[in-house]
Enzyme design. Structure first.
Site, PDB file in Angstrom:
ATOM      1  N   LYS A  11      34.244  39.807  50.008  1.00  0.00           N
ATOM      2  CA  LYS A  11      35.562  40.015  50.828  1.00  0.00           C
ATOM      3  C   LYS A  11      35.121  40.102  52.605  1.00  0.00           C
ATOM      4  CE  LYS A  11      38.807  41.845  47.479  1.00  0.00           C
ATOM      5  NZ  LYS A  11      39.664  42.755  47.261  1.00  0.00           N
ATOM      6  N   TYR A  51      46.819  35.179  45.626  1.00  0.00           N
ATOM      7  CA  TYR A  51      47.135  36.534  44.996  1.00  0.00           C
ATOM      8  C   TYR A  51      48.660  36.436  44.928  1.00  0.00           C
ATOM      9  CZ  TYR A  51      42.788  39.131  46.426  1.00  0.00           C
ATOM     10  OH  TYR A  51      41.506  39.681  46.512  1.00  0.00           O
ATOM     11  N   PHE A  59      51.543  46.495  49.230  1.00  0.00           N
ATOM     12  CA  PHE A  59      50.127  45.921  50.094  1.00  0.00           C
ATOM     13  C   PHE A  59      50.141  44.542  50.287  1.00  0.00           C
ATOM     14  CE2 PHE A  59      49.486  46.401  45.450  1.00  0.00           C
ATOM     15  CZ  PHE A  59      48.618  45.058  45.260  1.00  0.00           C
ATOM     16  N   ARG A  87      33.540  43.473  36.060  1.00  0.00           N
ATOM     17  CA  ARG A  87      34.640  44.414  36.451  1.00  0.00           C
ATOM     18  C   ARG A  87      33.852  45.939  36.465  1.00  0.00           C
ATOM     19  NH1 ARG A  87      39.634  42.951  38.598  1.00  0.00           N
ATOM     20  NH2 ARG A  87      39.967  45.109  38.333  1.00  0.00           N
ATOM     21  N   THR A  93      39.468  49.557  41.622  1.00  0.00           N
ATOM     22  CA  THR A  93      39.809  49.068  42.547  1.00  0.00           C
ATOM     23  C   THR A  93      39.810  50.123  44.041  1.00  0.00           C
ATOM     24  OG1 THR A  93      41.371  47.994  41.551  1.00  0.00           O
ATOM     25  CG2 THR A  93      41.898  47.955  43.549  1.00  0.00           C
ATOM     26  N   ARG A 104      31.496  48.412  44.774  1.00  0.00           N
ATOM     27  CA  ARG A 104      32.658  48.895  45.452  1.00  0.00           C
ATOM     28  C   ARG A 104      32.468  50.404  45.944  1.00  0.00           C
ATOM     29  NH1 ARG A 104      38.045  46.300  41.942  1.00  0.00           N
ATOM     30  NH2 ARG A 104      38.189  44.820  43.711  1.00  0.00           N
ATOM     31  N   ASN A 114      37.774  46.471  49.850  1.00  0.00           N
ATOM     32  CA  ASN A 114      36.809  47.039  48.908  1.00  0.00           C
ATOM     33  C   ASN A 114      35.954  46.245  48.550  1.00  0.00           C
ATOM     34  OD1 ASN A 114      38.520  45.368  47.582  1.00  0.00           O
ATOM     35  ND2 ASN A 114      39.286  46.733  45.913  1.00  0.00           N
ATOM     36  N   HIS A 117      36.038  40.908  45.082  1.00  0.00           N
ATOM     37  CA  HIS A 117      37.001  40.568  44.092  1.00  0.00           C
ATOM     38  C   HIS A 117      36.409  40.143  42.945  1.00  0.00           C
ATOM     39  CE1 HIS A 117      40.520  38.623  42.082  1.00  0.00           C
ATOM     40  NE2 HIS A 117      39.713  37.642  41.658  1.00  0.00           N
ATOM     41  N   GLU A 128      41.122  30.643  38.493  1.00  0.00           N
ATOM     42  CA  GLU A 128      40.469  31.299  39.957  1.00  0.00           C
ATOM     43  C   GLU A 128      39.304  30.242  40.295  1.00  0.00           C
ATOM     44  OE1 GLU A 128      42.056  35.829  39.920  1.00  0.00           O
ATOM     45  OE2 GLU A 128      39.792  35.271  39.936  1.00  0.00           O
TER      46      GLU A 128
HETATM   47  N1  UDP Z   1      44.990  46.551  47.191  1.00  0.00           N
HETATM   48  C1  UDP Z   1      45.472  47.222  48.171  1.00  0.00           C
HETATM   49  N2  UDP Z   1      46.108  48.391  48.086  1.00  0.00           N
HETATM   50  C2  UDP Z   1      46.399  48.604  46.893  1.00  0.00           C
HETATM   51  C3  UDP Z   1      46.097  47.954  45.710  1.00  0.00           C
HETATM   52  C4  UDP Z   1      45.377  46.906  45.908  1.00  0.00           C
HETATM   53  O1  UDP Z   1      45.128  46.932  49.248  1.00  0.00           O
HETATM   54  O2  UDP Z   1      47.351  49.880  46.655  1.00  0.00           O
HETATM   55  C5  UDP Z   1      44.229  45.190  47.448  1.00  0.00           C
HETATM   56  C6  UDP Z   1      42.643  45.524  47.054  1.00  0.00           C
HETATM   57  O3  UDP Z   1      41.969  44.787  48.092  1.00  0.00           O
HETATM   58  C7  UDP Z   1      42.529  44.819  45.679  1.00  0.00           C
HETATM   59  C8  UDP Z   1      43.492  43.798  45.731  1.00  0.00           C
HETATM   60  O4  UDP Z   1      44.558  44.195  46.692  1.00  0.00           O
HETATM   61  O5  UDP Z   1      41.145  44.413  45.309  1.00  0.00           O
HETATM   62  C9  UDP Z   1      44.191  43.138  44.412  1.00  0.00           C
HETATM   63  O6  UDP Z   1      44.652  44.271  43.920  1.00  0.00           O
HETATM   64  P1  UDP Z   1      44.287  44.565  42.273  1.00  0.00           P
HETATM   65  O7  UDP Z   1      45.318  45.562  41.730  1.00  0.00           O
HETATM   66  O8  UDP Z   1      44.364  43.211  41.560  1.00  0.00           O
HETATM   67  O9  UDP Z   1      42.702  45.105  42.265  1.00  0.00           O
HETATM   68  P2  UDP Z   1      41.460  44.425  42.024  1.00  0.00           P
HETATM   69  O10 UDP Z   1      41.758  43.680  40.538  1.00  0.00           O
HETATM   70  O11 UDP Z   1      40.908  43.801  42.975  1.00  0.00           O
HETATM   71  O12 UDP Z   1      40.434  45.686  41.453  1.00  0.00           O
HETATM   72 MG    MG Z   2      42.966  42.118  40.316  1.00  0.00          MG
END
Ligand code: UDP
Ligand code: MG
Length: 139
Positions: A11, A51, A59, A87, A93, A104, A114, A117, A128
């Site tokens: 990112k 997204y 968010f 993961r 996250t 992370r 974070n 992705h 994707e």
């Molecule tokens: N995100 C954020 N605020 C939140 C949750 C998610 O800004 O409360 C952002 C963060 O960059 C995250 C992305 O949105 O990686 C996608 O969210 P997701 O729940 O899919 O998390 P991930 O799969 O990336 O762990």
């Molecule tokens: Mg996700």
């Protein structure tokens, strides 16, 4: 190409602060093979589409602003059971909840910024990877 792959993005916060090399080192050390990689700057429309599942969440707009704020590295990573393993390597996250030694925990500066992705399912890894790469760009 086998389905034992996942899709990842380094990112903008991590690219901007010189963490691309260290993150790639962690990916390599964990045994992933880089099957495709490109540096891009996403357009607003591309980020919104990528997204789309989060559209309407509080968010969402901040996330799109952030993801289009600078260049990112998009990549396809090969490994047996790649989606689940990556993961785990990324960590939670929210970096406050991420395990020590994860990407992370090491490089995230907030829930939004974070560092990386990673696809959350094999189905999404395929979608994707197809969103960003054509067949001839994959090894
Ligand atoms: N995100 C954020 N605020 C939140 C949750 C998610 O800004 O409360 C952002 C963060 O960059 C995250 C992305 O949105 O990686 C996608 O969210 P997701 O729940 O899919 O998390 P991930 O799969 O990336 O762990
Ligand atoms: Mg996700």
């Amino acid at each position: 190409m086998s389905t034992d792959f996942t899709f990842s993005i380094i990112k903008p916060n991590a690219v901007r602060t010189g963490k691309t090399g260290p993150i790639l080192a962690m990916i390599n050390e964990a045994g992933f093979e880089i099957a495709a990689m490109r540096m891009i700057k996403m357009t607003y429309a591309q980020a919104e589409s990528f997204y789309a599942v989060h559209k309407g969440k509080a968010f969402f707009e901040g996330l799109i602003e952030f993801m289009t704020s600078g260049p990112v590295f998009v990549m396809i990573l090969k490994h047996e059971n790649a989606v689940e393993l990556y993961r785990k390597l990324m960590g939670a996250t929210d970096p406050a909840k991420a395990e020590p030694g994860t990407i992370r925990k090491t490089f995230a500066v907030s829930v939004q910024m974070n560092a990386v992705h990673g696809s959350d399912s094999v189905e999404n890894a395929i979608a994707e990877a197809n969103f960003f790469f054509s067949g001839i760009e994959r090894f």
